[in-house]
Write a protein that holds these residues in place. Structure first.
Motif, PDB file in Angstrom:
ATOM      1  N   VAL A 140      39.929  40.725  34.566  1.00 16.32           N
ATOM      2  CA  VAL A 140      40.468  42.090  34.537  1.00 16.32           C
ATOM      3  C   VAL A 140      39.675  42.858  33.487  1.00 16.32           C
ATOM      4  O   VAL A 140      39.686  42.506  32.311  1.00 16.32           O
ATOM      5  N   ARG A 141      38.945  43.876  33.948  1.00 11.73           N
ATOM      6  CA  ARG A 141      37.987  44.507  33.053  1.00 11.73           C
ATOM      7  C   ARG A 141      38.550  45.610  32.163  1.00 11.73           C
ATOM      8  O   ARG A 141      38.099  45.776  31.034  1.00 11.73           O
ATOM      9  N   THR A 142      39.487  46.384  32.665  1.00 12.38           N
ATOM     10  CA  THR A 142      39.963  47.515  31.846  1.00 12.38           C
ATOM     11  C   THR A 142      41.477  47.481  31.641  1.00 12.38           C
ATOM     12  O   THR A 142      42.202  46.889  32.437  1.00 12.38           O
ATOM     13  N   ASN A 143      41.924  48.149  30.594  1.00 11.34           N
ATOM     14  CA  ASN A 143      43.354  48.203  30.310  1.00 11.34           C
ATOM     15  C   ASN A 143      44.077  49.189  31.250  1.00 11.34           C
ATOM     16  O   ASN A 143      45.282  49.352  31.168  1.00 11.34           O
ATOM     17  N   ARG A 144      43.343  49.827  32.161  1.00  8.35           N
ATOM     18  CA  ARG A 144      43.946  50.730  33.142  1.00  8.35           C
ATOM     19  C   ARG A 144      44.106  50.025  34.489  1.00  8.35           C
ATOM     20  O   ARG A 144      44.505  50.635  35.476  1.00  8.35           O
ATOM     21  N   ASP A 145      43.737  48.758  34.553  1.00 14.61           N
ATOM     22  CA  ASP A 145      43.886  48.028  35.819  1.00 14.61           C
ATOM     23  C   ASP A 145      45.353  48.057  36.237  1.00 14.61           C
ATOM     24  O   ASP A 145      46.229  47.623  35.492  1.00 14.61           O
ATOM     25  N   ARG A 166      47.094  46.344  38.109  1.00 18.35           N
ATOM     26  CA  ARG A 166      47.786  45.065  38.302  1.00 18.35           C
ATOM     27  C   ARG A 166      48.337  44.502  37.002  1.00 18.35           C
ATOM     28  O   ARG A 166      49.191  43.614  37.003  1.00 18.35           O
ATOM     29  N   LEU A 167      47.822  45.006  35.875  1.00 16.27           N
ATOM     30  CA  LEU A 167      48.186  44.426  34.580  1.00 16.27           C
ATOM     31  C   LEU A 167      49.683  44.386  34.280  1.00 16.27           C
ATOM     32  O   LEU A 167      50.191  43.310  33.908  1.00 16.27           O
ATOM     33  N   THR A 194      40.193  39.295  44.762  1.00 16.60           N
ATOM     34  CA  THR A 194      41.309  40.209  44.507  1.00 16.60           C
ATOM     35  C   THR A 194      42.644  39.571  44.910  1.00 16.60           C
ATOM     36  O   THR A 194      43.636  39.679  44.171  1.00 16.60           O
ATOM     37  N   THR A 242      45.673  39.069  42.335  1.00 18.17           N
ATOM     38  CA  THR A 242      46.880  39.833  42.627  1.00 18.17           C
ATOM     39  C   THR A 242      48.088  38.929  42.900  1.00 18.17           C
ATOM     40  O   THR A 242      49.222  39.276  42.565  1.00 18.17           O
TER      41      THR A 242
END
Lengths: 181, 181
Positions: free
Chosen positions: A108-113, A115-116, B84, B88
């Motif tokens: 997971v590359r960004t904190n805006r993903d 799915r987080l 993905t 997910t």
DNA sequence: TTAAAACATGTAATTAGTTATATGTTTTAA
DNA sequence: TTAAAACATATAACTAATTACATGTTTTAA
């Protein structure tokens, strides 16, 4: 995973406390020791044969009811020696924890993903449940100082597991609240 | 251990960032990702073939120097979809940490066991070293806020590993000082 | 210039671990 | 009394992972 056959020592360690059957040992992996190590009966029975072939344990056959044969295994001095050697030897390798959730996070590359939040929340629930379970165990298995000293190692590792889960939960909560809205 | 082939997803995840050879992937397991997952080249090459047979990746051959063939693997849309789907999907199973030292402790019955101080001290040193190493990584890999958001998941799990080791060290120290003299 | 290190790709053998198949007995509760 | 659950032991098939074997090229530093 090939990891130097720790199962043999677990079996020796359990038999060092009292004679047990393969079935008893398998049950132990579902309860007590199953909290931090697993093994199926399909691993236990062959391992018992190997340990006996090595001269570390012996068995006697007892009959339950009319004809049900049980093999009750005992540790012998050579087995106790092997157990002590294993415990006494150093343990210089730190085993990497292969946590699938951690692995997924790595990708997971960004904190805006998007799915987080869901991913972190699921883990939070799982680890909160685990933490509760461990707290429950601590109070039921070690209610008094006396019970704690009777089984000191077990007490210690339960303490450690508790600390680990507490830390996991704290980390997840902190990460969740720090996420951008 | 048969654990649902996570290696395939690690490879897909790494190829999703950039095309790589089997050799590059093997190197990744020795460095970056090797901090929390290991695989040898003897696992990587066959897995690459399987992923290609499944239609998740393709490769092109490039020549290095006069005649050294490299197979540069690329992820294709089907592979990205599989990656993905894996990320997910829920991760409802908590993997038990198979820590050999913890296992040994389980068989130590009393706090007067003469082996305890040495065992705990060895682990303390190992985990202090690990902690130092992780602190070093945090400052070198993520020196700025910007680098932290660029690779958010990686940053998170490094934070988590740091917390885990801190807790381990605290537990060992506390246990050592609480031992009877 | 040459030897060592690093690059590069594969297979084979073995060990560890899970899941499935197999068979039968004893106890417990409806 | 009988069916389900628990007791009891074992092997087979398969997957995952490590270690060993095998072969060759390119780069780097002495």
């Amino acid at each position: 995973m090939a990891q130097k056959n720790k199962l043999q020592f677990i079996i020796l360690g359990l038999l060092n406390q009292q004679p047990l059957t393969g079935y008893d040992l398998t049950k132990a992996f579902e309860h007590e020791i199953g909290e931090f190590w697993q093994a199926q009966h399909s691993q236990v029975y062959p391992q018992l044969k190997r340990l006996e072939a090595q001269g570390y344990i012996t068995h006697e056959i007892t009959i339950s009811g009319e004809k049900l044969e049980k093999k009750l295994y005992h540790i012998v001095p050579a087995g106790q020696a092997a157990l002590t050697t294993w415990i006494t030897a150093g343990t210089p390798e730190l085993t990497a924890t292969k946590d699938e959730f951690i692995l997924k996070l790595y990708f997971v590359r960004t904190n805006r993903d998007p799915r987080l939040p869901e991913m972190l929340t699921e883990q939070l629930h799982l680890h909160q449940d685990k933490l509760e379970h461990l707290q429950q165990r601590l109070t039921t298995v070690f209610p008094t100082k006396a019970t704690q000293s009777e089984n000191f190692g077990h007490y210690l590792i339960l303490q450690h597991a508790l600390g680990r889960e507490t830390d996991y939960v704290t980390w997840l909560k902190q990460t969740l609240t720090a996420l951008p809205k």
